[in-house]
Design an enzyme around this catalytic site. Structure first.
Site, PDB file in Angstrom:
ATOM      1  N   GLU A 121     -53.749  -1.000  50.505  1.00 44.06           N
ATOM      2  CA  GLU A 121     -53.215  -1.269  49.168  1.00 44.06           C
ATOM      3  C   GLU A 121     -54.229  -0.815  48.122  1.00 44.06           C
ATOM      4  OE1 GLU A 121     -52.126  -5.425  49.281  1.00 44.06           O
ATOM      5  OE2 GLU A 121     -50.181  -4.971  50.143  1.00 44.06           O
ATOM      6  N   HIS A 246     -47.884  -6.746  37.999  1.00 43.24           N
ATOM      7  CA  HIS A 246     -47.727  -5.868  39.166  1.00 43.24           C
ATOM      8  C   HIS A 246     -47.033  -4.604  38.688  1.00 43.24           C
ATOM      9  CE1 HIS A 246     -46.714  -4.384  43.124  1.00 43.24           C
ATOM     10  NE2 HIS A 246     -47.390  -5.375  43.677  1.00 43.24           N
ATOM     11  N   ARG A 292     -54.532  -2.464  40.246  1.00 43.14           N
ATOM     12  CA  ARG A 292     -53.270  -2.751  39.552  1.00 43.14           C
ATOM     13  C   ARG A 292     -53.316  -2.655  38.041  1.00 43.14           C
ATOM     14  NH1 ARG A 292     -51.188  -7.757  43.056  1.00 43.14           N
ATOM     15  NH2 ARG A 292     -50.895  -6.413  44.842  1.00 43.14           N
ATOM     16  N   ARG A 388     -57.302  -9.335  40.026  1.00 37.82           N
ATOM     17  CA  ARG A 388     -57.303  -9.624  41.471  1.00 37.82           C
ATOM     18  C   ARG A 388     -57.034  -8.368  42.293  1.00 37.82           C
ATOM     19  NH1 ARG A 388     -53.194 -10.874  45.300  1.00 37.82           N
ATOM     20  NH2 ARG A 388     -51.619 -10.890  43.669  1.00 37.82           N
TER      21      ARG A 388
HETATM   22  P1  FAD Z   1     -47.438 -21.343  45.825  1.00 39.52           P
HETATM   23  O1  FAD Z   1     -47.180 -20.689  47.111  1.00 39.52           O
HETATM   24  O2  FAD Z   1     -46.842 -20.731  44.616  1.00 39.52           O
HETATM   25  O3  FAD Z   1     -46.935 -22.831  45.976  1.00 39.52           O
HETATM   26  C1  FAD Z   1     -46.928 -23.704  44.877  1.00 39.52           C
HETATM   27  C2  FAD Z   1     -46.402 -25.029  45.360  1.00 39.52           C
HETATM   28  O4  FAD Z   1     -46.628 -25.998  44.355  1.00 39.52           O
HETATM   29  C3  FAD Z   1     -44.910 -25.053  45.634  1.00 39.52           C
HETATM   30  O5  FAD Z   1     -44.676 -25.814  46.796  1.00 39.52           O
HETATM   31  C4  FAD Z   1     -44.333 -25.770  44.426  1.00 39.52           C
HETATM   32  O6  FAD Z   1     -43.154 -26.475  44.706  1.00 39.52           O
HETATM   33  C5  FAD Z   1     -45.457 -26.735  44.137  1.00 39.52           C
HETATM   34  N1  FAD Z   1     -45.464 -27.231  42.775  1.00 39.52           N
HETATM   35  C6  FAD Z   1     -45.658 -26.550  41.615  1.00 39.52           C
HETATM   36  N2  FAD Z   1     -45.594 -27.389  40.570  1.00 39.52           N
HETATM   37  C7  FAD Z   1     -45.357 -28.616  41.073  1.00 39.52           C
HETATM   38  C8  FAD Z   1     -45.157 -29.893  40.512  1.00 39.52           C
HETATM   39  N3  FAD Z   1     -45.175 -30.101  39.185  1.00 39.52           N
HETATM   40  N4  FAD Z   1     -44.922 -30.934  41.342  1.00 39.52           N
HETATM   41  C9  FAD Z   1     -44.869 -30.776  42.684  1.00 39.52           C
HETATM   42  N5  FAD Z   1     -45.049 -29.573  43.257  1.00 39.52           N
HETATM   43  C10 FAD Z   1     -45.281 -28.521  42.479  1.00 39.52           C
HETATM   44  N6  FAD Z   1     -50.640 -12.363  47.582  1.00 39.52           N
HETATM   45  C11 FAD Z   1     -51.240 -11.790  48.636  1.00 39.52           C
HETATM   46  O7  FAD Z   1     -52.396 -12.097  48.928  1.00 39.52           O
HETATM   47  N7  FAD Z   1     -50.561 -10.880  49.387  1.00 39.52           N
HETATM   48  C12 FAD Z   1     -49.294 -10.498  49.115  1.00 39.52           C
HETATM   49  O8  FAD Z   1     -48.709  -9.690  49.830  1.00 39.52           O
HETATM   50  C13 FAD Z   1     -48.655 -11.074  47.986  1.00 39.52           C
HETATM   51  N8  FAD Z   1     -47.391 -10.698  47.644  1.00 39.52           N
HETATM   52  C14 FAD Z   1     -46.776 -11.364  46.617  1.00 39.52           C
HETATM   53  C15 FAD Z   1     -45.440 -11.043  46.338  1.00 39.52           C
HETATM   54  C16 FAD Z   1     -44.755 -11.760  45.364  1.00 39.52           C
HETATM   55  C17 FAD Z   1     -43.331 -11.427  45.048  1.00 39.52           C
HETATM   56  C18 FAD Z   1     -45.422 -12.797  44.657  1.00 39.52           C
HETATM   57  C19 FAD Z   1     -44.701 -13.581  43.612  1.00 39.52           C
HETATM   58  C20 FAD Z   1     -46.752 -13.081  44.917  1.00 39.52           C
HETATM   59  C21 FAD Z   1     -47.433 -12.364  45.891  1.00 39.52           C
HETATM   60  N9  FAD Z   1     -48.764 -12.636  46.186  1.00 39.52           N
HETATM   61  C22 FAD Z   1     -49.371 -12.037  47.249  1.00 39.52           C
HETATM   62  C23 FAD Z   1     -49.461 -13.738  45.521  1.00 39.52           C
HETATM   63  C24 FAD Z   1     -49.433 -14.953  46.441  1.00 39.52           C
HETATM   64  O9  FAD Z   1     -48.189 -15.022  47.095  1.00 39.52           O
HETATM   65  C25 FAD Z   1     -49.639 -16.246  45.650  1.00 39.52           C
HETATM   66  O10 FAD Z   1     -50.730 -16.127  44.796  1.00 39.52           O
HETATM   67  C26 FAD Z   1     -49.906 -17.386  46.633  1.00 39.52           C
HETATM   68  O11 FAD Z   1     -48.872 -17.461  47.578  1.00 39.52           O
HETATM   69  C27 FAD Z   1     -50.030 -18.696  45.889  1.00 39.52           C
HETATM   70  O12 FAD Z   1     -50.050 -19.722  46.838  1.00 39.52           O
HETATM   71  P2  FAD Z   1     -50.279 -21.216  46.380  1.00 39.52           P
HETATM   72  O13 FAD Z   1     -50.307 -22.022  47.627  1.00 39.52           O
HETATM   73  O14 FAD Z   1     -51.436 -21.276  45.469  1.00 39.52           O
HETATM   74  O15 FAD Z   1     -48.991 -21.541  45.509  1.00 39.52           O
HETATM   75  C1  SIN Z   2     -47.660  -6.635  47.149  1.00 40.67           C
HETATM   76  O1  SIN Z   2     -47.179  -6.697  48.267  1.00 40.67           O
HETATM   77  O2  SIN Z   2     -47.676  -5.643  46.429  1.00 40.67           O
HETATM   78  C2  SIN Z   2     -48.264  -7.869  46.597  1.00 40.67           C
HETATM   79  C3  SIN Z   2     -49.630  -7.966  47.102  1.00 40.67           C
HETATM   80  C4  SIN Z   2     -50.393  -8.936  46.269  1.00 40.67           C
HETATM   81  O3  SIN Z   2     -49.905  -9.421  45.254  1.00 40.67           O
HETATM   82  O4  SIN Z   2     -51.534  -9.186  46.635  1.00 40.67           O
END
Ligand code: FAD
Ligand code: SIN
Length: 545
Positions: A121, A246, A292, A388
């Protein structure tokens, strides 16, 4: 001592969020005590389940942890904290091993010496991304949820929306030290009443805030709840101006938040203008694989220069078999929208994707409040700096989820001989509010915040636009605060209140940075300052925290 009303629930630890960060923390915390995991919707509703490209880790003999560190620092424009970057990169392969042990079916390598297939990537000098086709997040999320469901010490509580952290302000008798978190008030979204969850350790893992922008790749719930709650409770936040856009979100009139993974460019996808010409060579010698911020700004500049609504991501030259093998989910989803990406280029635009800033934490995930830890996208750990590096986010969730649990478990062992009594916490007070008769205010303000942020605090910023944004956000804050003070809390109101706080924090931070670095680009300050300095906002020094 008066008996607590029945809606107070006690655990050894509370984790707010069921994404990669929250569930990783919960699984390790559960080795030593009871854990409640709260999620405001279904358990797989966060960004984790939407992740496509994969997870960065040094897993190839020709790659090194030092190279991963350097790539992360280069992408982050030197604002990263080197100690954090080294810590995360060094712990990456162990984190992948733990996921594999939980049953995540990473794509196998194509030669006997390669355990897993590694994709590439933007910004990575080496093939370094383990993945499960182009739907890595779904596989990770399902494996973590399954493990948590099977654990006798874990209570999963979906549809429970945290409203505010419980601190000394909510404790009935003042024998507990100030600046301590005792748990959280949360709205049972189905039963519509507020419950107290109490524990000596609370972990914020609520994800990011990219839904503060009109166009975003994120699920609806990415409204920065944890950042706003921590800020209100007295925690410092930092680097909120660094919002990652992105480069390649699908441009489609009906589907506005479908990501086309960066791995599509990593595997040879080319960005093109409508006349079929490529343009990245005019912006960066790394072409489509520049970090990015560079690629998103280049697309933005071309769209503005030519008055385009989108540019194109062309995969057709890669061959139909290659595209369907490497990107089956994207191919299938686009076919549902009548776009066959093996035959025609995909219309794409940049969209808000990731919050690099957040609640300040140290290497153990500790925040400014005793009893409160944080992990994942809600934090500013020092890993990402001003931008990032792709696929470093899931990695951060896994490494910090574990770090937080290790720290809490160690404190628990230490305190086991003299466990602290639980404080008496005030029940939620609804005596001065009524049901709203003006739900339209929520929808209207919601839309206005997102448009304001998109128009004035986007990929390219100016002092004037930021000033306009500050003015509008100030008015919106006041309106939302009045509304919150008068009406019974609902799931939508919780999010709106948090969104407006986060918008305010982003605008304030952006106005403080008088340089262009990483994701923050201002035409008024196009140069880079000699010193890389975090933007830190401290609620105790801010009148309107
Ligand atoms: P999240 O997975 O967003 O989880 C948040 C949690 O908090 C959820 O369960 C939600 O319900 C809960 N929550 C929020 N507010 C409250 C509240 N008030 N009360 C109770 N619960 C609450 N990163 C990579 O490293 N590789 C990738 O390939 C990648 N691809 C991506 C593709 C997309 C489309 C997106 C959107 C992001 C991508 N990212 C990727 C970024 C990565 O997915 C996120 O940064 C990461 O998953 C965040 O994880 P987290 O556990 O911090 O939060
Ligand atoms: C992607 O698959 O392009 C998302 C990867 C990331 O957000 O780290």
């Amino acid at each position: 001592m008066a008996r607590l009303p029945p809606e107070a629930r006690h655990f050894d630890a509370i984790v707010i969020g069921s994404g990669a960060a929250g569930l990783t923390a919960a699984l390790h915390l559960a080795e030593r005590g009871t854990v409640a995991v709260l999620a405001k919707g279904d358990l797989a509703d966060g960004s984790t389940a939407w992740a496509q490209g994969g997870i960065a880790a040094v897993l190839d003999a020709g790659d090194t942890v030092e190279a991963h560190v350097e790539d992360t620092m280069v992408a982050g424009a030197g604002l990263n904290h080197r100690a954090t970057v080294e810590y995360v990169a060094a712990n990456a392969s162990a984190a992948i091993d733990r996921l594999a042990a939980l049953g995540v079916p990473f794509n196998p390598g194509e030669t006997v010496s390669e355990r897993w297939h590694l994709t590439r990537e933007g910004g990575h000098s080496h093939r370094r991304i383990v993945h499960v086709d182009d739907a890595t997040g779904w596989a990770v999320s399902q494996a973590l949820i399954k493990a948590a469901q099977a654990h006798p010490n874990i209570t999963l509580v979906p549809h429970m929306a945290a409203v505010d952290l419980i601190t000394h302000r909510h404790v009935l008798h003042e024998r507990f030290p100030a600046r301590r978190c005792h748990g959280v008030y949360a709205l049972d979204v189905k039963k519509r009443h507020v419950v107290r969850f109490l524990a000596p350790a609370t972990v914020l893992a609520t994800g990011g805030a990219s839904r503060v922008y009109l166009y975003s790749t994120n699920p609806d719930g990415a409204t920065g709840d944890g950042i706003a709650m921590a800020w209100r409770a007295g925690c410092r936040v930092s680097n909120m101006e660094f919002n990652q856009f992105h480069p390649t979100c699908l441009y489609h009139p009906k589907v506005r938040n479908f990501l086309i993974t960066e791995a599509a460019r990593g595997e040879g996808g080319q960005l093109k203008l409508p006349d079929g010409s490529r343009f990245m060579d005019r912006y960066d010698e790394r072409l489509e694989l520049a970090p990015r911020d560079v690629v998103a700004r280049a697309i933005d500049a071309e769209m503005k220069r030519l008055g385009l609504e989108h540019v194109l991501l062309d995969l057709t030259h890669l061959g139909a078999d290659f595209v369907t093998y490497h990107f089956p989910t994207i191919h299938a989803r686009l076919l549902e929208l009548d776009i066959d990406c093996t035959r025609v280029p995909i219309p794409v635009v940049p969209a808000a994707h990731y919050s690099c800033g957040g609640v300040m934490v140290d290497l153990d995930g500790r925040t400014d409040l005793d009893g409160l830890w944080a992990a994942g996208e809600v934090t500013q750990s020092g890993l990402h700096g001003a931008n990032r590096l792709a696929s470093n986010s899931l990695l951060e969730c896994l490494v910090f989820g574990q770090a937080v649990a290790d720290d809490i478990n160690a404190q628990r062992i230490h305190a086991a001989s003299a466990p602290a009594a639980a404080p008496e916490v005030k029940p939620w007070d609804e005596s001065r509010v009524t049901d709203s008769d003006e739900e339209v205010v929520i929808a209207h303000n919601w839309d206005e915040i997102r448009r304001t942020m998109w128009d004035y605090v986007g990929i390219v910023r100016t002092d004037k636009r930021l000033e306009r944004a500050a003015h509008r956000v100030k008015n919106l804050r006041k309106e939302v605060q009045d509304y919150y003070g008068n009406f019974r809390v609902t799931a939508d109101l919780i999010e709106l209140r948090n969104l407006v706080t986060v918008a305010d924090l982003i605008v304030r931070s952006a106005r403080r940075r008088r340089e262009s670095r990483g994701l923050h680009y201002s035409t008024d300050y196009p140069g880079l300052a000699t010193e890389a300095v975090d933007t830190i906002l401290d609620p105790s020094l801010t009148r309107e925290a």
